[in-house]
Design a protein around this motif. Structure first.
Motif, PDB file in Angstrom:
ATOM      1  N   LEU A  76     -32.309  21.879  12.157  1.00 56.92           N
ATOM      2  CA  LEU A  76     -32.818  22.997  11.338  1.00 56.92           C
ATOM      3  C   LEU A  76     -31.686  23.962  10.986  1.00 56.92           C
ATOM      4  N   PRO A  77     -31.697  24.521   9.754  1.00 56.29           N
ATOM      5  CA  PRO A  77     -30.685  25.524   9.424  1.00 56.29           C
ATOM      6  C   PRO A  77     -30.896  26.772  10.287  1.00 56.29           C
ATOM      7  N   ASN A  78     -29.798  27.469  10.594  1.00 58.11           N
ATOM      8  CA  ASN A  78     -29.898  28.649  11.461  1.00 58.11           C
ATOM      9  C   ASN A  78     -30.559  29.836  10.770  1.00 58.11           C
ATOM     10  N   ASP A  79     -30.540  29.804   9.410  1.00 58.88           N
ATOM     11  CA  ASP A  79     -31.023  30.989   8.700  1.00 58.88           C
ATOM     12  C   ASP A  79     -32.468  30.842   8.199  1.00 58.88           C
ATOM     13  N   ILE A  80     -33.314  30.263   9.056  1.00 58.94           N
ATOM     14  CA  ILE A  80     -34.754  30.220   8.726  1.00 58.94           C
ATOM     15  C   ILE A  80     -35.278  31.664   8.700  1.00 58.94           C
ATOM     16  N   ASP A  81     -35.968  32.026   7.615  1.00 59.92           N
ATOM     17  CA  ASP A  81     -36.527  33.385   7.495  1.00 59.92           C
ATOM     18  C   ASP A  81     -37.923  33.475   8.094  1.00 59.92           C
ATOM     19  N   ILE A  82     -38.670  32.367   7.946  1.00 56.80           N
ATOM     20  CA  ILE A  82     -40.080  32.389   8.343  1.00 56.80           C
ATOM     21  C   ILE A  82     -40.385  31.152   9.180  1.00 56.80           C
ATOM     22  N   LEU A  83     -40.807  31.394  10.414  1.00 56.67           N
ATOM     23  CA  LEU A  83     -41.152  30.298  11.323  1.00 56.67           C
ATOM     24  C   LEU A  83     -42.668  30.310  11.525  1.00 56.67           C
ATOM     25  N   VAL A  84     -43.301  29.214  11.125  1.00 59.53           N
ATOM     26  CA  VAL A  84     -44.757  29.124  11.319  1.00 59.53           C
ATOM     27  C   VAL A  84     -45.026  28.105  12.429  1.00 59.53           C
ATOM     28  N   ASN A  85     -45.374  28.616  13.603  1.00 56.27           N
ATOM     29  CA  ASN A  85     -45.676  27.760  14.758  1.00 56.27           C
ATOM     30  C   ASN A  85     -47.117  27.284  14.628  1.00 56.27           C
ATOM     31  N   ASN A  86     -47.259  26.205  13.875  1.00 56.24           N
ATOM     32  CA  ASN A  86     -48.596  25.731  13.508  1.00 56.24           C
ATOM     33  C   ASN A  86     -49.061  24.538  14.340  1.00 56.24           C
ATOM     34  N   VAL A  87     -48.095  23.730  14.844  1.00 55.51           N
ATOM     35  CA  VAL A  87     -48.518  22.463  15.461  1.00 55.51           C
ATOM     36  C   VAL A  87     -49.490  22.719  16.613  1.00 55.51           C
ATOM     37  N   GLY A  88     -50.553  21.907  16.631  1.00 55.46           N
ATOM     38  CA  GLY A  88     -51.533  22.055  17.700  1.00 55.46           C
ATOM     39  C   GLY A  88     -52.386  20.809  17.803  1.00 55.46           C
TER      40      GLY A  88
END
Ligand SMILES: NC(=O)c1ccc[n+]([C@@H]2O[C@H](COP(=O)([O-])OP(=O)(O)OC[C@H]3O[C@@H](n4cnc5c(N)ncnc54)[C@H](OP(=O)(O)O)[C@@H]3O)[C@@H](O)[C@H]2O)c1
Length: 261
Positions: A76-88
């Protein structure tokens, strides 16, 4: 409304289907770049071709496997602006039949995925003084259905972790919020309906009708939410427009949780 998401870099865990997929679709419409994720190259590639947008990429990784998570983070690139922790994951099973592996799977995928990704990305977002971390919890975190104990425990932990993580953003323009969907018509819930129908020797339609009459009778909308209703909410709380909301739990539950906040 312009959500000001153009050129934002987004990662959504578990997004080849369901809520995550719909969220990816909406982010792309807003001009964001999106990295989607699923467990197989096949499902990731199929989702990418369905999204049909030059701003989407995919990374295959299974969040139940520690080594997969480590290699995903490296890719993953280091400059992610938005992280959506969706996995479930959510599987209906009687408590007496649950194994220790069922429990560790739920904690590993539902909770630890977000813990590990946040540990990596939160300091980077704080350094850049902007970012959004969203956790997708569930109405089950407070409704706690008897046949979804490990799921409910994992989702309650997600809500607690998210609330604590938000405290680490104090004084910055980074926010951490929890989105709490109610019962949503996705591939996952379709499978849940099928499994319950099989276990209880009923038709799927019967299970669905009985679900809102007997089990989720607290739902005010008395129907499944659409993935779009949930994804719309995720988009708003990912956007710069939501800057006044931090450490919050936002319900998209059709009223099922019944609480005043
Ligand atoms: N649906 C509901 O009623 C509901 C209600 C409340 C909360 N939620 C929450 O909302 C989130 C999304 O749920 P959903 O119903 O949209 O899910 P879904 O339709 O079951 O989709 C699951 C997605 O997660 C991926 N996935 C599953 N296990 C994975 C793993 N171990 N590693 C990586 N990816 C994995 C799947 O990808 P592949 O198949 O490509 O591997 C797929 O893209 C979940 O956190 C869920 O708990 C759902």
């Amino acid at each position: 409304m312009d959500l000001n998401l153009k050129n934002k870099k987004v990662f959504i865990s578990g997004s080849t289907k369901g809520i995550g997929f719909e969220t990816a679709k909406l982010f792309l419409k807003e001009g964001a770049s999106v990295i989607i994720n699923g467990r197989t190259d096949k499902s990731v590639n199929e989702a990418i071709s369905e999204l049909n947008n030059p701003n989407v990429k995919g990374i295959t990784a299974d969040f139940s496997d520690e080594s997969n998570i480590n290699s995903l983070i490296k890719k993953l690139p280091n400059d992610i602006d938005i992280l959506v922790n969706n996995v479930g994951i959510f599987r209906g099973k009687d408590f007496k039949d649950e194994t220790p592996d069922d429990w560790s799977d739920h904690i590993q995928v539902n909770l630890m995925s977000g813990v590990k990704l946040s540990k990596h990305f939160l300091p980077k977002m704080i350094n850049r003084n902007w970012g959004r971390i969203l956790f997708i919890s569930s109405e089950c975190s407070t409704l706690v259905p008897g046949d979804l104990l490990r799921y409910s425990v994992s989702k309650a932990s997600v809500s607690v972790f998210s609330s604590g993580l938000a405290k680490l953003t104090k004084g910055s323009n980074v926010t951490v919020n929890t989105i709490i969907p109610g019962s949503t018509l996705t591939e996952g819930s379709k499978k849940f309906l099928e499994e319950t129908a099989k276990r209880e020797n009923k038709t799927k339609d019967q299970v669905e009708r009985e679900f809102f009459k007997d089990i989720r009778d607290s739902s005010l909308i008395s129907r499944f939410l659409s993935v779009k209703e949930v994804a719309n909410t995720i988009l708003y709380f990912s956007s710069p427009l939501s800057s006044g909301t931090n450490g919050a739990s936002i319900r998209v539950d059709g009223g099922s949780m019944g609480s005043i906040i």
